[in-house]
Design a protein around this motif. Sequence first.
Motif, PDB file in Angstrom:
ATOM      1  N   SER A 116      -8.464   4.664   0.677  1.00  0.00           N
ATOM      2  CA  SER A 116      -7.731   4.631  -0.559  1.00  0.00           C
ATOM      3  C   SER A 116      -6.438   3.404  -0.323  1.00  0.00           C
ATOM      4  O   SER A 116      -6.061   2.686  -1.152  1.00  0.00           O
ATOM      5  CB  SER A 116      -7.228   5.798  -1.263  1.00  0.00           C
ATOM      6  N   LEU A 117      -6.011   3.798   0.686  1.00  0.00           N
ATOM      7  CA  LEU A 117      -4.588   2.952   1.143  1.00  0.00           C
ATOM      8  C   LEU A 117      -5.047   1.600   1.562  1.00  0.00           C
ATOM      9  O   LEU A 117      -3.977   0.800   1.383  1.00  0.00           O
ATOM     10  CB  LEU A 117      -3.920   3.680   2.301  1.00  0.00           C
ATOM     11  N   THR A 118      -6.187   1.256   2.167  1.00  0.00           N
ATOM     12  CA  THR A 118      -6.421  -0.068   2.409  1.00  0.00           C
ATOM     13  C   THR A 118      -6.634  -0.759   1.269  1.00  0.00           C
ATOM     14  O   THR A 118      -6.319  -1.724   1.060  1.00  0.00           O
ATOM     15  CB  THR A 118      -7.674  -0.032   3.339  1.00  0.00           C
ATOM     16  N   VAL A 119      -7.247  -0.104  -0.016  1.00  0.00           N
ATOM     17  CA  VAL A 119      -7.498  -1.013  -1.043  1.00  0.00           C
ATOM     18  C   VAL A 119      -5.929  -0.863  -1.889  1.00  0.00           C
ATOM     19  O   VAL A 119      -5.645  -2.122  -2.423  1.00  0.00           O
ATOM     20  CB  VAL A 119      -8.438  -0.251  -1.927  1.00  0.00           C
ATOM     21  N   VAL A 120      -5.266   0.102  -1.503  1.00  0.00           N
ATOM     22  CA  VAL A 120      -3.859  -0.176  -2.295  1.00  0.00           C
ATOM     23  C   VAL A 120      -3.346  -1.209  -1.694  1.00  0.00           C
ATOM     24  O   VAL A 120      -2.420  -2.090  -2.493  1.00  0.00           O
ATOM     25  CB  VAL A 120      -3.235   1.234  -2.182  1.00  0.00           C
ATOM     26  N   ALA A 121      -3.243  -1.242  -0.553  1.00  0.00           N
ATOM     27  CA  ALA A 121      -2.385  -2.503   0.348  1.00  0.00           C
ATOM     28  C   ALA A 121      -2.811  -3.773  -0.352  1.00  0.00           C
ATOM     29  O   ALA A 121      -2.421  -4.899  -0.333  1.00  0.00           O
ATOM     30  CB  ALA A 121      -2.720  -2.226   1.874  1.00  0.00           C
ATOM     31  N   VAL A 122      -4.318  -3.980  -0.201  1.00  0.00           N
ATOM     32  CA  VAL A 122      -5.020  -5.139  -0.546  1.00  0.00           C
ATOM     33  C   VAL A 122      -4.553  -5.717  -1.939  1.00  0.00           C
ATOM     34  O   VAL A 122      -4.180  -6.769  -2.333  1.00  0.00           O
ATOM     35  CB  VAL A 122      -6.398  -5.072  -0.267  1.00  0.00           C
ATOM     36  N   LYS A 123      -4.776  -4.383  -3.010  1.00  0.00           N
ATOM     37  CA  LYS A 123      -4.310  -4.888  -4.340  1.00  0.00           C
ATOM     38  C   LYS A 123      -2.845  -5.432  -4.522  1.00  0.00           C
ATOM     39  O   LYS A 123      -2.528  -6.123  -5.188  1.00  0.00           O
ATOM     40  CB  LYS A 123      -5.023  -4.017  -5.123  1.00  0.00           C
ATOM     41  N   ALA A 124      -2.200  -4.634  -3.673  1.00  0.00           N
ATOM     42  CA  ALA A 124      -0.652  -4.825  -4.046  1.00  0.00           C
ATOM     43  C   ALA A 124      -0.134  -6.206  -3.440  1.00  0.00           C
ATOM     44  O   ALA A 124       0.585  -6.927  -3.817  1.00  0.00           O
ATOM     45  CB  ALA A 124       0.235  -3.836  -3.211  1.00  0.00           C
ATOM     46  N   GLU A 125      -0.753  -6.487  -2.238  1.00  0.00           N
ATOM     47  CA  GLU A 125      -0.683  -7.941  -1.648  1.00  0.00           C
ATOM     48  C   GLU A 125      -1.042  -8.859  -2.536  1.00  0.00           C
ATOM     49  O   GLU A 125      -0.758 -10.008  -3.027  1.00  0.00           O
ATOM     50  CB  GLU A 125      -1.387  -8.289  -0.324  1.00  0.00           C
ATOM     51  N   LEU A 126      -2.500  -8.856  -3.506  1.00  0.00           N
ATOM     52  CA  LEU A 126      -2.893  -9.731  -4.202  1.00  0.00           C
ATOM     53  C   LEU A 126      -1.964  -9.981  -5.271  1.00  0.00           C
ATOM     54  O   LEU A 126      -1.787 -10.844  -5.911  1.00  0.00           O
ATOM     55  CB  LEU A 126      -4.525  -9.304  -4.598  1.00  0.00           C
ATOM     56  N   ALA A 127      -1.504  -8.720  -5.799  1.00  0.00           N
ATOM     57  CA  ALA A 127      -0.438  -8.708  -7.266  1.00  0.00           C
ATOM     58  C   ALA A 127       0.602  -9.365  -6.733  1.00  0.00           C
ATOM     59  O   ALA A 127       1.177 -10.331  -7.622  1.00  0.00           O
ATOM     60  CB  ALA A 127      -0.305  -7.293  -7.411  1.00  0.00           C
ATOM     61  N   GLY A 128       1.202  -9.226  -5.240  1.00  0.00           N
ATOM     62  CA  GLY A 128       2.433 -10.146  -5.066  1.00  0.00           C
ATOM     63  C   GLY A 128       2.212 -11.742  -5.285  1.00  0.00           C
ATOM     64  O   GLY A 128       2.937 -12.635  -5.735  1.00  0.00           O
ATOM     65  N   ARG A 129       1.082 -11.927  -4.764  1.00  0.00           N
ATOM     66  CA  ARG A 129       0.595 -13.385  -4.990  1.00  0.00           C
ATOM     67  C   ARG A 129       0.367 -13.984  -6.259  1.00  0.00           C
ATOM     68  O   ARG A 129       0.425 -15.160  -6.689  1.00  0.00           O
ATOM     69  CB  ARG A 129      -0.508 -13.851  -3.938  1.00  0.00           C
ATOM     70  N   LEU A 130       0.025 -13.013  -7.155  1.00  0.00           N
ATOM     71  CA  LEU A 130      -0.234 -13.543  -8.611  1.00  0.00           C
ATOM     72  C   LEU A 130       0.901 -13.498  -9.477  1.00  0.00           C
ATOM     73  O   LEU A 130       0.959 -13.887 -10.661  1.00  0.00           O
ATOM     74  CB  LEU A 130      -1.231 -12.813  -9.208  1.00  0.00           C
ATOM     75  N   LEU A 131       2.043 -12.975  -9.137  1.00  0.00           N
ATOM     76  CA  LEU A 131       3.254 -12.692  -9.873  1.00  0.00           C
ATOM     77  C   LEU A 131       3.612 -13.739 -10.560  1.00  0.00           C
ATOM     78  O   LEU A 131       3.868 -13.800 -11.799  1.00  0.00           O
ATOM     79  CB  LEU A 131       4.413 -12.166  -9.034  1.00  0.00           C
ATOM     80  N   GLU A 132       3.817 -15.102  -9.909  1.00  0.00           N
ATOM     81  CA  GLU A 132       4.015 -16.101 -10.647  1.00  0.00           C
ATOM     82  C   GLU A 132       2.896 -17.340 -11.132  1.00  0.00           C
ATOM     83  O   GLU A 132       3.005 -17.601 -11.919  1.00  0.00           O
ATOM     84  CB  GLU A 132       4.809 -17.206  -9.615  1.00  0.00           C
ATOM     85  N   LEU A 133       1.830 -16.964 -10.556  1.00  0.00           N
ATOM     86  CA  LEU A 133       0.610 -17.773 -10.881  1.00  0.00           C
ATOM     87  C   LEU A 133      -0.207 -17.220 -11.982  1.00  0.00           C
ATOM     88  O   LEU A 133      -0.446 -17.850 -13.076  1.00  0.00           O
ATOM     89  CB  LEU A 133      -0.582 -17.850  -9.692  1.00  0.00           C
ATOM     90  N   ASP A 134      -0.272 -15.956 -12.178  1.00  0.00           N
ATOM     91  CA  ASP A 134      -1.060 -15.194 -13.390  1.00  0.00           C
ATOM     92  C   ASP A 134      -0.503 -13.718 -13.450  1.00  0.00           C
ATOM     93  O   ASP A 134      -0.929 -12.908 -13.158  1.00  0.00           O
ATOM     94  CB  ASP A 134      -2.301 -15.361 -12.953  1.00  0.00           C
ATOM     95  N   PRO A 135       0.842 -13.715 -14.244  1.00  0.00           N
ATOM     96  CA  PRO A 135       1.249 -12.489 -14.339  1.00  0.00           C
ATOM     97  C   PRO A 135       0.504 -11.621 -15.109  1.00  0.00           C
ATOM     98  O   PRO A 135       0.523 -10.268 -14.643  1.00  0.00           O
ATOM     99  CB  PRO A 135       2.565 -12.630 -15.290  1.00  0.00           C
ATOM    100  N   ALA A 136      -0.606 -11.807 -15.876  1.00  0.00           N
ATOM    101  CA  ALA A 136      -1.192 -10.804 -16.721  1.00  0.00           C
ATOM    102  C   ALA A 136      -2.300 -10.223 -15.692  1.00  0.00           C
ATOM    103  O   ALA A 136      -2.455  -9.015 -15.589  1.00  0.00           O
ATOM    104  CB  ALA A 136      -2.167 -11.645 -17.830  1.00  0.00           C
ATOM    105  N   ARG A 137      -2.810 -11.120 -14.812  1.00  0.00           N
ATOM    106  CA  ARG A 137      -3.771 -10.445 -13.750  1.00  0.00           C
ATOM    107  C   ARG A 137      -2.931  -9.660 -12.502  1.00  0.00           C
ATOM    108  O   ARG A 137      -3.511  -8.432 -12.195  1.00  0.00           O
ATOM    109  CB  ARG A 137      -4.391 -11.880 -13.060  1.00  0.00           C
ATOM    110  N   ALA A 138      -1.747  -9.994 -12.572  1.00  0.00           N
ATOM    111  CA  ALA A 138      -0.855  -9.373 -11.446  1.00  0.00           C
ATOM    112  C   ALA A 138      -0.671  -7.977 -12.067  1.00  0.00           C
ATOM    113  O   ALA A 138      -0.711  -7.029 -11.306  1.00  0.00           O
ATOM    114  CB  ALA A 138       0.345  -9.937 -11.224  1.00  0.00           C
ATOM    115  N   ALA A 139      -0.339  -7.712 -13.382  1.00  0.00           N
ATOM    116  CA  ALA A 139      -0.129  -6.583 -14.131  1.00  0.00           C
ATOM    117  C   ALA A 139      -1.342  -5.812 -14.097  1.00  0.00           C
ATOM    118  O   ALA A 139      -1.350  -4.593 -13.815  1.00  0.00           O
ATOM    119  CB  ALA A 139       0.369  -6.824 -15.400  1.00  0.00           C
ATOM    120  N   THR A 140      -2.599  -6.445 -14.066  1.00  0.00           N
ATOM    121  CA  THR A 140      -3.786  -5.657 -13.882  1.00  0.00           C
ATOM    122  C   THR A 140      -3.985  -5.001 -12.533  1.00  0.00           C
ATOM    123  O   THR A 140      -4.532  -3.898 -12.560  1.00  0.00           O
ATOM    124  CB  THR A 140      -4.980  -6.543 -14.330  1.00  0.00           C
TER     125      THR A 140
END
Length: 221
Positions: free
Chosen positions: A44-68
């Motif tokens: 669970s924590l591995t997936v949380v870390a991966v998704k949090a990292e992905l959301a950080g990269r998407l904040l400026e590029l794709d805010p809607a995807r980052a929110a998801t």
Amino acid sequence: MFGVTRLTQRNAELQAAQQEIRRLAVAEERARTARDLHDILGHSLTVVAVKAELAGRLLELDPARAATEIADVERLARQALADVRGTVGAYRGVKLATELAGARSALAAAGIAAELPETVPSLPAERDELFGWTVREGVTNVVRHSGARRCEIRVGPATVEVRDDGRGPAGEPGAAGHGLVGLRERARRLDATVTVGRRPDGRGFQLRVALPAAAGERDGG
């Protein structure tokens, strides 16, 4: 007097044996709970870390995807908390279908192309749970250690495989973590074997759990 002395001695030995049995039972239950918590939180924590990292990269590029992705992080955190409570309460179960769905999400978040079965055979409950743990452990290691670009999961009546094109844990064939220790113990209860290491074709790493051939034959495999 001799008989009374022997009876007293036997009673003392019996009490000592009962105390030792109780101590071992408590130690085994603590070890089981520790293994389950490690396996649950590790994934669970591995997936949380991966998704949090992905959301950080998407904040400026794709805010809607980052929110998801952030919403997924919240959902996974709540699920992890429920899993921990379930494990402590000794009623938590793992299902293959649920783990396959989680694997798809985790691999996508990690940018790893996934090839997963569209359908799986109907399996006895204990085997379904064992195969679910296998998928969970295998995908956790793929995301965390492998450096893979592709991951393939195969499920049959008596076997399950998680294969990737990466280097494997720590780059060492056969490297085993705590999760694999727990998986081997679960597999032994069903007389299943766990094989982990380089793929036969040498193009990646694989985790394979297989039951005796007779088990697949009984299920029509």
